[in-house]
Design a protein around this motif. Structure first.
Motif, PDB file in Angstrom:
ATOM      1  N   LEU A   1      15.090  98.272  50.774  1.00 23.79           N
ATOM      2  CA  LEU A   1      14.811  96.978  50.234  1.00 23.79           C
ATOM      3  C   LEU A   1      16.096  96.611  49.446  1.00 23.79           C
ATOM      4  CD1 LEU A   1      11.483  98.539  48.314  1.00 23.79           C
ATOM      5  CD2 LEU A   1      11.473  96.792  50.060  1.00 23.79           C
ATOM      6  N   ASN A   2      16.967  97.197  48.746  1.00 23.58           N
ATOM      7  CA  ASN A   2      18.210  96.975  48.281  1.00 23.58           C
ATOM      8  C   ASN A   2      18.996  95.946  49.566  1.00 23.58           C
ATOM      9  OD1 ASN A   2      17.666  97.746  45.860  1.00 23.58           O
ATOM     10  ND2 ASN A   2      18.730  99.642  46.199  1.00 23.58           N
TER      11      ASN A   2
ATOM     12  N   ASN B   1      18.988  88.440  52.065  1.00 21.80           N
ATOM     13  CA  ASN B   1      18.486  87.329  51.842  1.00 21.80           C
ATOM     14  C   ASN B   1      19.205  86.469  50.825  1.00 21.80           C
ATOM     15  OD1 ASN B   1      15.932  88.121  53.217  1.00 21.80           O
ATOM     16  ND2 ASN B   1      14.977  88.879  51.594  1.00 21.80           N
ATOM     17  N   GLN B   2      20.187  87.106  50.247  1.00 19.46           N
ATOM     18  CA  GLN B   2      21.301  86.369  49.317  1.00 19.46           C
ATOM     19  C   GLN B   2      22.368  86.298  49.800  1.00 19.46           C
ATOM     20  OE1 GLN B   2      21.427  88.515  45.477  1.00 19.46           O
ATOM     21  NE2 GLN B   2      19.046  88.544  45.219  1.00 19.46           N
TER      22      GLN B   2
ATOM     23  N   GLU C   1      28.453  97.809  50.828  1.00 15.89           N
ATOM     24  CA  GLU C   1      28.864  98.823  49.766  1.00 15.89           C
ATOM     25  C   GLU C   1      27.592  99.764  49.575  1.00 15.89           C
ATOM     26  OE1 GLU C   1      29.879  96.700  46.069  1.00 15.89           O
ATOM     27  OE2 GLU C   1      31.600  95.922  46.918  1.00 15.89           O
ATOM     28  N   GLU C   2      26.346  99.331  49.708  1.00 13.89           N
ATOM     29  CA  GLU C   2      25.343  99.968  49.863  1.00 13.89           C
ATOM     30  C   GLU C   2      25.083 101.134  50.900  1.00 13.89           C
ATOM     31  OE1 GLU C   2      22.627 100.294  47.742  1.00 13.89           O
ATOM     32  OE2 GLU C   2      23.227  98.955  46.270  1.00 13.89           O
TER      33      GLU C   2
ATOM     34  N   GLU D   1      13.435  98.477  60.927  1.00 15.53           N
ATOM     35  CA  GLU D   1      13.163  97.205  59.823  1.00 15.53           C
ATOM     36  C   GLU D   1      14.061  96.426  59.472  1.00 15.53           C
ATOM     37  OE1 GLU D   1      10.720  97.350  55.572  1.00 15.53           O
ATOM     38  OE2 GLU D   1      11.060  99.106  56.621  1.00 15.53           O
ATOM     39  N   ILE D   2      15.327  97.111  59.092  1.00 15.40           N
ATOM     40  CA  ILE D   2      16.379  96.468  58.692  1.00 15.40           C
ATOM     41  C   ILE D   2      17.378  95.658  59.610  1.00 15.40           C
ATOM     42  CG2 ILE D   2      18.157  98.424  58.752  1.00 15.40           C
ATOM     43  CD1 ILE D   2      18.823  97.936  55.820  1.00 15.40           C
ATOM     44  N   ALA D   3      17.228  96.384  60.736  1.00 18.40           N
ATOM     45  CA  ALA D   3      17.723  95.489  61.952  1.00 18.40           C
ATOM     46  C   ALA D   3      17.211  94.377  62.021  1.00 18.40           C
ATOM     47  CB  ALA D   3      17.716  96.523  63.339  1.00 18.40           C
ATOM     48  N   MET D   4      15.952  94.076  61.991  1.00 17.57           N
ATOM     49  CA  MET D   4      15.433  92.706  61.902  1.00 17.57           C
ATOM     50  C   MET D   4      15.771  91.821  60.861  1.00 17.57           C
ATOM     51  SD  MET D   4      11.135  91.776  62.511  1.00 17.57           S
ATOM     52  CE  MET D   4      11.326  92.681  64.300  1.00 17.57           C
ATOM     53  N   SER D   5      15.807  92.540  59.705  1.00 15.61           N
ATOM     54  CA  SER D   5      16.281  91.714  58.523  1.00 15.61           C
ATOM     55  C   SER D   5      17.845  91.219  58.733  1.00 15.61           C
ATOM     56  CB  SER D   5      16.405  92.618  57.265  1.00 15.61           C
ATOM     57  OG  SER D   5      14.911  93.172  57.095  1.00 15.61           O
ATOM     58  N   ILE D   6      18.560  92.080  59.502  1.00 20.08           N
ATOM     59  CA  ILE D   6      20.050  91.429  59.960  1.00 20.08           C
ATOM     60  C   ILE D   6      19.849  90.571  60.732  1.00 20.08           C
ATOM     61  CG2 ILE D   6      22.371  92.242  60.638  1.00 20.08           C
ATOM     62  CD1 ILE D   6      21.608  95.193  59.574  1.00 20.08           C
ATOM     63  N   GLN D   7      19.168  90.425  61.619  1.00 15.27           N
ATOM     64  CA  GLN D   7      19.036  89.459  62.649  1.00 15.27           C
ATOM     65  C   GLN D   7      18.565  88.142  62.054  1.00 15.27           C
ATOM     66  OE1 GLN D   7      16.757  90.947  65.822  1.00 15.27           O
ATOM     67  NE2 GLN D   7      18.655  92.699  66.142  1.00 15.27           N
TER      68      GLN D   7
END
Length: 288
Positions: A120-121, A127-128, A136-137, A275-281
Motif C-alpha cells: 500500500l505504501n 501514485n505521487q 527507500e521503502e 499486484e505491485i508490478a502492475m502499479s509500477i507499470q
C-alpha cells in the motif's frame, strides 16, 4: 541503454545460498533415523523378558531377535514394526527438518513489517510519482517482494531518463525487468518444496509395503501352526502391519499439510509481487 545488473547478481547469490542442500542433508537425516531406530527404540530397556522363560538374567539384542523379549512400552512396539520402520522414521525427520527450513526461508522472504502495508505504501508513493521514496521503502522491507520492486523501480528511473526508446519500448523493457527479478526470486521460495510433496505420497506407499510384510507374517503364522495357530506370531505380524500403517499415514499427513501451507504462503507473496508490478507499470504509463 545499460540496465542495472548489480541487484540481479545479489539475487542470484541469495538464490544459491537460500535453503539446505538436499544431497548433503538427506543422507545425514536417514542415518539419524536409523540410529534412532536401533539405539533409542531398540534400547533393551524398552523390552521385558517373556514370563514363560526362566533363567533369563540379562537383556541383549540377540534376545530381541530370538523373540525372547516383548515390548514393555510404546517405543518397543514401534521397534517391533520391522525393517521398514527406520525408513519411515527417516521420512518423518526429513519432513520436520525441511519444513523448519522452509518456514525460516519464507519468513525471511516476507521481509520486515507487514507485506500488505508495504504494498500500500509503495502504491501510494507511485501514485505521487515519488520513486526515490518508494526505493527507500524497498530497502527497509528487505524481502523478496522488496527485491523485485526495487529492481523494477531502478529500471523505472533509468527508463524515465532514456530518450533512445519510445514509450511502448520502455513499457516492454520495464515489464521484462520485473519478470526477470521475479524469476530470480521464485527458485529460492520454491526450493525443497518438492521434497515435502514427494514424501507426502511416497511415505504412504512405503508404509503400505510394511503393512503387507506384516500381514504376510501374520498369515504365515496362521498356516504354520496347522490346526493350532501361533497366537504370539500372529499378533506380532498384525502389530507390525499396524505400526507401519500408522507411521506412514502420520508422515504423509504432516507432509501434505505443511506443503499446502507453504504453497499458500508462496502464492501470497507472488500475488503481492504481481499486484505491485502492475502499479509500477501503470505509474510509468501515467507519468512518462
Amino acid at each position: 541503454m545499460e540496465m542495472n545488473v548489480s541487484n540481479n547478481e545479489e539475487q542470484v547469490v541469495a538464490k544459491k545460498l537460500g535453503g539446505l542442500n538436499p544431497a548433503l542433508i538427506i543422507p545425514i537425516l536417514i542415518a539419524i533415523g536409523i540410529c534412532i531406530y536401533l539405539f533409542v527404540l531398540g534400547n533393551p530397556g524398552n523390552f521385558k523378558a517373556d514370563p514363560r522363560l526362566e533363567g533369563l538374567s540379562s537383556v541383549s539384542f540377540s534376545d530381541l531377535e530370538a523373540k525372547e523379549l516383548h515390548p514393555s512400552g510404546f517405543m518397543g512396539i514401534i521397534y517391533m514394526g520391522g525393517i521398514i520402520v527406520p525408513i519411515l522414521i527417516s521420512f518423518m525427520i526429513i519432513v520436520i527438518v525441511f519444513s523448519i527450513e522452509r518456514a525460516l526461508v519464507l519468513r525471511k522472504a516476507a521481509g520486515k513489517g507487514n507485506v500488505d502495508n508495504f504494498v500500500l505504501n509503495v502504491r501510494r508513493l507511485l501514485n505521487q510519482n515519488k520513486v526515490d521514496e518508494a526505493l527507500e521503502e524497498c530497502d527497509r522491507q528487505e524481502g523478496s517482494v522488496g527485491n523485485v520492486v526495487k529492481e523494477g523501480l531502478t529500471t523505472y528511473k533509468a527508463l524515465a531518463h532514456d530518450n533512445s526508446m519510445n514509450k511502448e519500448q520502455k513499457m516492454v523493457a520495464l515489464n521484462k525487468s520485473i519478470e526477470e527479478a521475479t524469476t530470480l526470486e521464485m527458485p529460492m521460495l520454491e526450493k525443497n518444496m518438492m521434497i515435502l510433496s514427494t514424501l507426502g505420497t511416497v511415505a504412504t506407499l512405503v508404509a503400505l509395503l510394511g503393512t503387507v510384510i506384516g500381514m504376510i507374517k501374520a498369515f504365515s503364522a496362521l498356516g504354520a501352526g496347522g490346526g493350532t495357530p501361533d497366537s504370539a506370531a500372529l499378533s506380532i505380524g498384525i502389530s507390525e502391519a499396524l505400526v507401519n500403517t500408522a507411521l506412514g499415514i502420520g508422515t504423509s499427513a504432516v507432509a501434505i499439510i505443511l506443503y499446502n501451507y507453504f504453497t499458500s504462503k508462496i502464492d501470497g507473496l507472488t500475488f503481492k509481487i504481481d499486484e505491485i508490478a502492475m502499479s509500477i507499470q501503470q505509474s510509468f504509463a501515467e507519468f512518462h
